[in-house]
Design a protein around this motif. Sequence first.
Motif, PDB file in Angstrom:
ATOM      1  N   CYS A   2       0.844  -1.183   0.000  1.00  0.00           N
ATOM      2  CA  CYS A   2       0.000   0.000   0.000  1.00  0.00           C
ATOM      3  C   CYS A   2       0.882   1.237   0.000  1.00  0.00           C
ATOM      4  N   THR A   3       0.329   2.312  -0.493  1.00  0.00           N
ATOM      5  CA  THR A   3       1.013   3.596  -0.456  1.00  0.00           C
ATOM      6  C   THR A   3       0.187   4.540   0.387  1.00  0.00           C
ATOM      7  N   TYR A   4       0.829   5.216   1.320  1.00  0.00           N
ATOM      8  CA  TYR A   4       0.175   6.191   2.176  1.00  0.00           C
ATOM      9  C   TYR A   4       0.847   7.539   2.005  1.00  0.00           C
ATOM     10  N   ASN A   5       0.087   8.587   2.120  1.00  0.00           N
ATOM     11  CA  ASN A   5       0.629   9.934   2.090  1.00  0.00           C
ATOM     12  C   ASN A   5       0.652  10.462   3.520  1.00  0.00           C
ATOM     13  N   ILE A   6       1.777  11.002   3.933  1.00  0.00           N
ATOM     14  CA  ILE A   6       1.874  11.609   5.251  1.00  0.00           C
ATOM     15  C   ILE A   6       2.403  13.028   5.090  1.00  0.00           C
ATOM     16  N   THR A   7       2.155  13.843   6.090  1.00  0.00           N
ATOM     17  CA  THR A   7       2.636  15.216   6.071  1.00  0.00           C
ATOM     18  C   THR A   7       3.695  15.370   7.149  1.00  0.00           C
ATOM     19  N   VAL A   8       4.851  15.913   6.749  1.00  0.00           N
ATOM     20  CA  VAL A   8       5.965  16.109   7.673  1.00  0.00           C
ATOM     21  C   VAL A   8       6.381  17.571   7.610  1.00  0.00           C
ATOM     22  N   ASP A   9       6.546  18.170   8.759  1.00  0.00           N
ATOM     23  CA  ASP A   9       7.022  19.553   8.826  1.00  0.00           C
ATOM     24  C   ASP A   9       8.514  19.538   8.506  1.00  0.00           C
ATOM     25  N   GLU A  10       8.857  19.906   7.259  1.00  0.00           N
ATOM     26  CA  GLU A  10      10.245  19.831   6.821  1.00  0.00           C
ATOM     27  C   GLU A  10      11.154  20.779   7.592  1.00  0.00           C
ATOM     28  N   ALA A  11      10.630  21.932   7.995  1.00  0.00           N
ATOM     29  CA  ALA A  11      11.448  22.879   8.762  1.00  0.00           C
ATOM     30  C   ALA A  11      11.821  22.271  10.115  1.00  0.00           C
ATOM     31  N   ALA A  12      10.855  21.631  10.762  1.00  0.00           N
ATOM     32  CA  ALA A  12      11.134  20.986  12.056  1.00  0.00           C
ATOM     33  C   ALA A  12      12.090  19.821  11.866  1.00  0.00           C
ATOM     34  N   LEU A  13      11.911  19.069  10.794  1.00  0.00           N
ATOM     35  CA  LEU A  13      12.798  17.949  10.509  1.00  0.00           C
ATOM     36  C   LEU A  13      14.224  18.435  10.265  1.00  0.00           C
ATOM     37  N   ARG A  14      14.373  19.525   9.505  1.00  0.00           N
ATOM     38  CA  ARG A  14      15.699  20.076   9.243  1.00  0.00           C
ATOM     39  C   ARG A  14      16.390  20.507  10.535  1.00  0.00           C
ATOM     40  N   LYS A  15      15.606  21.030  11.496  1.00  0.00           N
ATOM     41  CA  LYS A  15      16.185  21.427  12.788  1.00  0.00           C
ATOM     42  C   LYS A  15      16.707  20.204  13.533  1.00  0.00           C
ATOM     43  N   LEU A  16      15.965  19.121  13.465  1.00  0.00           N
ATOM     44  CA  LEU A  16      16.363  17.899  14.154  1.00  0.00           C
ATOM     45  C   LEU A  16      17.519  17.194  13.462  1.00  0.00           C
TER      46      LEU A  16
END
Length: 91
Positions: A2-16
């Motif tokens: 299956c394929t699922y779409n998720i939303t990720v806050d890229e700015a927060a991810l870049r900080k981490l």
Amino acid sequence: MCTYNITVDEAALRKLQPSFSREAFGQWLQRHVDELVEDMTAEQHADSPIARTEEEMKAIVEERLQLMESGKATYIDGETGFAQIRARYGL
């Protein structure tokens, strides 16, 4: 699959983790999702009799027979046993 779409806050991810590219994050996430599904599947079937091979079940039965024959086994009444089975397997 299956394929699922998720939303990720890229700015927060870049900080981490500044080194994560979209592709690297996707691979990392896929690996963790695969591990999660594998762990959940293993947990779900760990106690199930069908999760064991015939040889493993024969060894379990042999061990339990030895405990009974030696007088070291503990016994419970049928109602208690069935209640435990219903609780464990969701019956």
